[in-house]
Write a protein that holds these residues in place. Structure first.
Motif, PDB file in Angstrom:
ATOM      1  N   THR A 120       0.818  -1.215   0.000  1.00 12.72           N
ATOM      2  CA  THR A 120       0.000   0.000   0.000  1.00 12.72           C
ATOM      3  C   THR A 120       0.850   1.262   0.000  1.00 12.72           C
ATOM      4  OG1 THR A 120      -0.119  -0.010   2.429  1.00 12.72           O
ATOM      5  CG2 THR A 120      -1.862  -1.166   1.233  1.00 12.72           C
ATOM      6  N   GLY A 121       2.142   1.115   0.202  1.00 16.77           N
ATOM      7  CA  GLY A 121       3.019   2.290   0.220  1.00 16.77           C
ATOM      8  C   GLY A 121       3.714   2.544  -1.095  1.00 16.77           C
ATOM      9  N   SER A 122       3.423   1.726  -2.109  1.00 19.80           N
ATOM     10  CA  SER A 122       4.048   1.896  -3.418  1.00 19.80           C
ATOM     11  C   SER A 122       2.977   2.191  -4.448  1.00 19.80           C
ATOM     12  CB  SER A 122       4.820   0.625  -3.802  1.00 19.80           C
ATOM     13  OG  SER A 122       5.578   0.833  -4.983  1.00 19.80           O
ATOM     14  N   THR A 123       3.334   2.953  -5.467  1.00 12.28           N
ATOM     15  CA  THR A 123       2.339   3.382  -6.450  1.00 12.28           C
ATOM     16  C   THR A 123       2.566   2.796  -7.828  1.00 12.28           C
ATOM     17  OG1 THR A 123       3.659   5.356  -6.918  1.00 12.28           O
ATOM     18  CG2 THR A 123       1.924   5.558  -5.255  1.00 12.28           C
ATOM     19  N   VAL A 124       3.537   1.920  -7.980  1.00 11.66           N
ATOM     20  CA  VAL A 124       3.809   1.310  -9.280  1.00 11.66           C
ATOM     21  C   VAL A 124       3.845  -0.200  -9.118  1.00 11.66           C
ATOM     22  CG1 VAL A 124       5.349   1.229 -11.275  1.00 11.66           C
ATOM     23  CG2 VAL A 124       5.263   3.282  -9.874  1.00 11.66           C
ATOM     24  N   THR A 125       3.256  -0.899 -10.061  1.00  4.76           N
ATOM     25  CA  THR A 125       3.389  -2.350 -10.132  1.00  4.76           C
ATOM     26  C   THR A 125       4.498  -2.646 -11.131  1.00  4.76           C
ATOM     27  OG1 THR A 125       1.075  -2.758  -9.603  1.00  4.76           O
ATOM     28  CG2 THR A 125       2.239  -4.492 -10.799  1.00  4.76           C
ATOM     29  N   TYR A 126       5.485  -3.410 -10.702  1.00  8.91           N
ATOM     30  CA  TYR A 126       6.591  -3.696 -11.617  1.00  8.91           C
ATOM     31  C   TYR A 126       7.115  -5.108 -11.429  1.00  8.91           C
ATOM     32  CZ  TYR A 126       9.166  -1.904  -7.507  1.00  8.91           C
ATOM     33  OH  TYR A 126       9.625  -1.661  -6.229  1.00  8.91           O
ATOM     34  N   VAL A 127       7.677  -5.634 -12.526  1.00 12.10           N
ATOM     35  CA  VAL A 127       8.241  -6.988 -12.558  1.00 12.10           C
ATOM     36  C   VAL A 127       9.566  -6.934 -13.312  1.00 12.10           C
ATOM     37  CG1 VAL A 127       5.967  -8.086 -12.510  1.00 12.10           C
ATOM     38  CG2 VAL A 127       7.037  -7.582 -14.706  1.00 12.10           C
ATOM     39  N   PRO A 128      10.480  -7.866 -13.024  1.00 11.93           N
ATOM     40  CA  PRO A 128      11.730  -7.923 -13.796  1.00 11.93           C
ATOM     41  C   PRO A 128      11.435  -8.311 -15.242  1.00 11.93           C
ATOM     42  CG  PRO A 128      11.894  -9.202 -11.758  1.00 11.93           C
ATOM     43  CD  PRO A 128      10.451  -8.875 -11.952  1.00 11.93           C
ATOM     44  N   CYS A 129      12.135  -7.696 -16.163  1.00 15.16           N
ATOM     45  CA  CYS A 129      11.904  -7.970 -17.575  1.00 15.16           C
ATOM     46  C   CYS A 129      13.107  -8.646 -18.213  1.00 15.16           C
ATOM     47  CB  CYS A 129      11.578  -6.685 -18.324  1.00 15.16           C
ATOM     48  SG  CYS A 129       9.835  -6.232 -18.169  1.00 15.16           S
ATOM     49  N   ALA A 130      12.853  -9.346 -19.292  1.00 13.69           N
ATOM     50  CA  ALA A 130      13.923 -10.008 -20.036  1.00 13.69           C
ATOM     51  C   ALA A 130      14.962  -8.965 -20.446  1.00 13.69           C
ATOM     52  CB  ALA A 130      13.346 -10.701 -21.263  1.00 13.69           C
ATOM     53  N   GLY A 131      16.201  -9.309 -20.308  1.00 11.23           N
ATOM     54  CA  GLY A 131      17.262  -8.370 -20.641  1.00 11.23           C
ATOM     55  C   GLY A 131      17.583  -7.414 -19.524  1.00 11.23           C
ATOM     56  N   CYS A 132      17.016  -7.643 -18.322  1.00  7.02           N
ATOM     57  CA  CYS A 132      17.319  -6.768 -17.183  1.00  7.02           C
ATOM     58  C   CYS A 132      18.814  -6.768 -16.915  1.00  7.02           C
ATOM     59  CB  CYS A 132      16.560  -7.246 -15.943  1.00  7.02           C
ATOM     60  SG  CYS A 132      16.906  -6.274 -14.456  1.00  7.02           S
ATOM     61  N   GLU A 133      19.388  -5.588 -16.807  1.00  6.41           N
ATOM     62  CA  GLU A 133      20.828  -5.458 -16.622  1.00  6.41           C
ATOM     63  C   GLU A 133      21.262  -5.855 -15.214  1.00  6.41           C
ATOM     64  OE1 GLU A 133      21.458  -1.385 -17.494  1.00  6.41           O
ATOM     65  OE2 GLU A 133      20.779  -1.532 -19.578  1.00  6.41           O
ATOM     66  N   GLN A 134      20.369  -5.648 -14.234  1.00  4.41           N
ATOM     67  CA  GLN A 134      20.733  -5.958 -12.843  1.00  4.41           C
ATOM     68  C   GLN A 134      19.480  -6.369 -12.082  1.00  4.41           C
ATOM     69  OE1 GLN A 134      23.312  -3.131 -10.754  1.00  4.41           O
ATOM     70  NE2 GLN A 134      22.146  -3.493  -8.879  1.00  4.41           N
ATOM     71  N   CYS A 135      19.106  -7.625 -12.226  1.00  2.00           N
ATOM     72  CA  CYS A 135      17.957  -8.173 -11.509  1.00  2.00           C
ATOM     73  C   CYS A 135      18.366  -9.470 -10.831  1.00  2.00           C
ATOM     74  CB  CYS A 135      16.788  -8.438 -12.463  1.00  2.00           C
ATOM     75  SG  CYS A 135      15.948  -6.940 -13.034  1.00  2.00           S
ATOM     76  N   GLY A 136      17.836  -9.685  -9.629  1.00  2.00           N
ATOM     77  CA  GLY A 136      18.165 -10.888  -8.886  1.00  2.00           C
ATOM     78  C   GLY A 136      17.443 -12.109  -9.426  1.00  2.00           C
ATOM     79  N   LYS A 137      17.719 -13.252  -8.797  1.00  2.00           N
ATOM     80  CA  LYS A 137      17.045 -14.493  -9.156  1.00  2.00           C
ATOM     81  C   LYS A 137      15.799 -14.613  -8.298  1.00  2.00           C
ATOM     82  CE  LYS A 137      17.765 -19.452  -9.739  1.00  2.00           C
ATOM     83  NZ  LYS A 137      18.724 -20.580  -9.587  1.00  2.00           N
ATOM     84  N   HIS A 138      14.636 -14.571  -8.929  1.00  2.00           N
ATOM     85  CA  HIS A 138      13.378 -14.535  -8.198  1.00  2.00           C
ATOM     86  C   HIS A 138      12.559 -15.800  -8.425  1.00  2.00           C
ATOM     87  CE1 HIS A 138      14.336 -10.446  -7.152  1.00  2.00           C
ATOM     88  NE2 HIS A 138      14.411 -10.099  -8.424  1.00  2.00           N
ATOM     89  N   GLN A 139      11.335 -15.754  -7.954  1.00  2.00           N
ATOM     90  CA  GLN A 139      10.487 -16.939  -7.928  1.00  2.00           C
ATOM     91  C   GLN A 139      10.079 -17.419  -9.320  1.00  2.00           C
ATOM     92  OE1 GLN A 139       7.513 -16.742  -4.887  1.00  2.00           O
ATOM     93  NE2 GLN A 139       6.089 -18.067  -5.959  1.00  2.00           N
ATOM     94  N   ASP A 140       9.807 -16.495 -10.226  1.00  2.00           N
ATOM     95  CA  ASP A 140       9.318 -16.852 -11.555  1.00  2.00           C
ATOM     96  C   ASP A 140      10.230 -16.286 -12.635  1.00  2.00           C
ATOM     97  OD1 ASP A 140       6.618 -18.102 -10.892  1.00  2.00           O
ATOM     98  OD2 ASP A 140       6.445 -16.181  -9.864  1.00  2.00           O
ATOM     99  N   PRO A 141      10.120 -16.810 -13.864  1.00  2.00           N
ATOM    100  CA  PRO A 141      10.918 -16.248 -14.967  1.00  2.00           C
ATOM    101  C   PRO A 141      10.569 -14.785 -15.209  1.00  2.00           C
ATOM    102  CG  PRO A 141       9.987 -18.382 -15.572  1.00  2.00           C
ATOM    103  CD  PRO A 141       9.342 -17.991 -14.273  1.00  2.00           C
ATOM    104  N   LYS A 142      11.509 -14.064 -15.790  1.00  2.00           N
ATOM    105  CA  LYS A 142      11.304 -12.653 -16.104  1.00  2.00           C
ATOM    106  C   LYS A 142      10.222 -12.490 -17.173  1.00  2.00           C
ATOM    107  CE  LYS A 142      16.154 -11.444 -15.152  1.00  2.00           C
ATOM    108  NZ  LYS A 142      16.587 -12.825 -14.820  1.00  2.00           N
ATOM    109  N   PHE A 143       9.589 -11.325 -17.170  1.00  2.00           N
ATOM    110  CA  PHE A 143       8.567 -11.031 -18.175  1.00  2.00           C
ATOM    111  C   PHE A 143       9.220 -10.890 -19.542  1.00  2.00           C
ATOM    112  CE2 PHE A 143       5.986  -7.875 -20.575  1.00  2.00           C
ATOM    113  CZ  PHE A 143       4.840  -8.645 -20.707  1.00  2.00           C
ATOM    114  N   GLN A 144       8.620 -11.535 -20.529  1.00  2.00           N
ATOM    115  CA  GLN A 144       9.142 -11.492 -21.897  1.00  2.00           C
ATOM    116  C   GLN A 144       8.159 -10.726 -22.771  1.00  2.00           C
ATOM    117  OE1 GLN A 144      11.853 -13.761 -22.893  1.00  2.00           O
ATOM    118  NE2 GLN A 144      12.017 -15.062 -21.104  1.00  2.00           N
ATOM    119  N   PRO A 145       8.375  -9.429 -22.969  1.00  2.00           N
ATOM    120  CA  PRO A 145       7.429  -8.636 -23.767  1.00  2.00           C
ATOM    121  C   PRO A 145       7.212  -9.194 -25.169  1.00  2.00           C
ATOM    122  CG  PRO A 145       8.964  -7.199 -22.612  1.00  2.00           C
ATOM    123  CD  PRO A 145       9.483  -8.597 -22.443  1.00  2.00           C
ATOM    124  N   GLU A 146       8.280  -9.740 -25.758  1.00  2.00           N
ATOM    125  CA  GLU A 146       8.160 -10.209 -27.133  1.00  2.00           C
ATOM    126  C   GLU A 146       7.269 -11.448 -27.256  1.00  2.00           C
ATOM    127  OE1 GLU A 146      11.746 -12.225 -25.319  1.00  2.00           O
ATOM    128  OE2 GLU A 146      10.862 -10.219 -25.333  1.00  2.00           O
TER     129      GLU A 146
END
Length: 648
Positions: A120-146
């Protein structure tokens, strides 16, 4: 002797139909051959630090990729004549083990799943995307826009910061515990789960390129922003008129994780207590806290102590609670005066000066016999009663010991109430009426207690998803026919191998088994499409088919296969030499004609007619033999069985 006319006709027609059916089968086959540790306090203490970067955005977003300013946004929310549908969603994880609660959100067509911290304290919904330059290893695969047929970038305009190289709007968020997220903005179809009455909607979200701090190391994929703001998922849905201006969270208790969440309005229980929430007072959700009582006695504090800086803020992304210095000292002293039979001990983590006590029951339901009641009193005179689980956490090293989960907020005069304060409490953020409601309940049984059916809504469904249930709702994407949804019938990819064709050919079956294990599919789904060789190198085109009983590959399975291929997570034995996987592609199931779709029926009818024809022929044969038996024939001197079986 001539055949019976009926039998001859029946067999002839049956053979024609059977021939057509077999031809259709071969045609289909031909087509088919052508995807705790103690979490850092203030984990998401969103901008309570004055150095936090703020991004100014317009009031709402429309589907034409243009931001539009609307001064009538607030008044528009009060003109709804009926309650729109809501999105009921489960919460997962555990507040003190993980430091947060997550929900599942699906983005794209076909849907890609993400575990997002409800914040409730954040105003943006965001997810790691394919090609992220600096993203950790998370629960699910990164979002693939293509991979999403419905994804669109949010193009640069005067109302957003811009990535000049990509010509795309950007976002950046920094948090008080020194973590940050930044990336570009896109829009796509967002789905809310099988218990949602709300069908999938287009929404703007952040596509992460860089994340730091706790955001980088956490298991969850990203953040679901529920705060006040034009990029908030709540604001976007309200502005589209698909939900009422309200949402609710219900966190599980000390011994039970998970919980529930609702985007949109619900009918409040009759005994829900409310506190006023002034959106102009603070950019965060606040309540008008007036007093805190311990064991029925008010702390000797002025009401102004709870009104400093941002006031009293509710933040679902913060784990614990934090009081101004004077309020914390009074609260701690009042609690300790009531603990006559307990012994104060050191906390479980030497890095924190926790206030802990031993000698209590290990049964959390019995804590009220040892620890005092705490009440939060609002300006309207209503009060929220807190159980011990709302201000204590278990000592991880001493059995029957507990520690205060309420701390001093440094020199900051803000009162910050994190998730611990509202465990087993339904919290309704009624933004339309500028108030927040509290209802003590068992959040693991919320739907039953609210008398709401947990069965999925009766809405148009598609067979392109698999339903599996965990906790209070399915974990697979909703069964709606999303615009532009793609049913994946085939995933193909190329493999180059530094092995000669003659050496590799005997081991193709073995290679297919290794690929099936690496892609987590059945070996029967792995097919070799074609094979070329030049010198000591070979090029193989592989295909992943649906399971034998299915017409297409489940979306979740397809996304996992593609992620493994994209992220080079396919490892083969050294005996296959050096290899490379590249140029994967997805294909929809083949479009079948009416005859092909009804092949089973056609074959069944054909077989039935053949059997019927044979039966008719047999009956006619027996009748003729019986008739002939009435006539005198000379015996056959040297009859053999074959002669007797010859047709008449």
């Amino acid at each position: 002797m001539e055949r019976a006319p009926f039998a001859t006709f029946t067999v002839a027609v049956s053979m024609i139909l059977l021939s057509f059916a077999v031809e259709s089968c071969l045609s289909i086959l031909h087509q088919d051959l052508m995807i705790n540790t103690k979490y850092t306090p203030l984990i998401l203490n969103h901008g309570l630090d004055t150095t936090t970067t703020t991004m100014v955005m317009p009031l709402y977003y429309n589907d034409s990729n243009k931001f539009v300013n609307s001064a009538s946004k607030h008044s528009r929310r009060h003109l709804q004549t009926r309650r729109p549908p809501n999105a009921r969603m489960p919460l997962h994880d555990d507040l003190l083990i993980n430091g947060y609660y997550t929900t599942r959100l699906w983005i794209g067509t076909p849907p890609q799943r993400f575990a997002l911290i409800v914040d409730t304290g954040s105003t943006v919904t965001y997810v790691p995307c394919a090609g992220c330059e600096q993203c950790g290893k998370h629960q699910d695969p990164k979002f693939q826009p293509e991979l999403s047929s419905t994804y669109q970038p949010v193009k640069c305009n005067i109302d957003c910061s811009c990535d000049n190289d990509r010509k795309q709007c950007t976002y950046e968020r920094q948090y008080a515990e020194m973590s940050s997220s930044s990336g570009v903005l896109g829009q796509d179809i967002v789905s809310f789960g099988n218990q949602s009455e709300l069908p999938p909607q287009r929404a703007v979200f952040g596509c992460e390129n860089v994340e730091t701090g706790d955001l980088y190391s956490q298991h969850a994929d990203g953040i679901m922003g529920l705060g006040h703001g034009d990029l908030s998922i709540v604001d976007q849905l309200v502005d589209k008129g698909v939900i009422s201006d309200s949402f609710s969270l219900c966190y599980g208790g000390m011994d039970v994780g998970g919980g529930a969440m609702v985007l949109g309005g619900i009918v409040p229980p009759s005994d829900m207590v409310f506190a006023l929430s002034d959106p102009d007072r603070s950019p965060y959700y606040n309540i008008d806290l007036k007093e805190i009582h311990v064991a029925g006695k008010a702390l000797p504090l002025s009401p102004k102590v709870f009104d400093g800086k941002h006031g009293t803020v509710l933040d679902s992304g913060t784990t614990y609670a934090y009081l101004p210095e004077s309020a914390f000292a009074a609260f701690k002293d009042a609690i300790m005066k009531e603990l006559h039979t307990l012994k104060q001990i050191k906390g479980p983590d030497p890095n924190y000066n926790d206030i802990c006590f031993s000698g209590s029951s290990s049964d959390s339901s019995q804590l009220s016999k040892t620890f005092p009641s705490v009440d939060m009193v609002f300006n309207n005179g209503q009060k929220l009663s807190l159980y011990p689980e709302n201000y204590l956490f278990r000592h991880s090293k001493v059995h029957g010991a507990y520690c205060l989960g309420i701390f001093q907020n440094g020199k900051d005069p803000t009162t910050l109430l994190g998730g611990i304060v509202v465990r087993n409490t339904l919290v309704t953020y009624d933004r339309e009426h500028e108030k927040i409601g509290f209802w003590k309940t068992n959040c693991s049984e919320l739907w039953e207690r609210l008398h709401i059916s947990t069965s999925p809504p009766s809405l148009p469904t598609s067979s392109n998803t698999t339903n599996t249930t965990t906790d209070m709702a399915p974990s697979e994407p909703p069964q709606y026919d999303n615009p532009g949804v793609i049913k994946i019938g085939l995933i193909t990819f190329y493999m180059s191998v530094s092995v000669k064709y003659s050496d590799l050919k005997p081991h193709i079956s073995e290679l297919a088994e290794f690929i099936s294990k690496e892609l987590a599919v059945n070996v029967s789904q792995v097919h070799l499409m074609n094979f070329t060789s030049k010198g000591s190198n070979s090029l193989i085109r592989w295909a992943i088919f649906p399971p034998e009983s299915e017409e297409y590959i489940a979306n979740a399975t397809a996304m996992d296969i593609i992620a493994r291929l994209n992220e080079n997570r396919v490892h083969l034995p050294d005996s296959f030499g050096s290899y490379k996987l590249f140029q994967w592609n997805i294909e929809p199931p083949p479009v079948r004609t009416w005859w092909q779709q009804h092949l089973v029926v056609i074959v069944s009818i054909s077989v039935f007619m053949i059997v019927l024809g044979l039966l008719a022929s047999g009956l006619w044969f027996l009748w003729r033999r019986r008739e002939q038996s009435l006539v005198s024939y000379k015996p056959v001197d040297s009859a053999v069985p074959e002669q007797e079986l010859q047709p008449i």
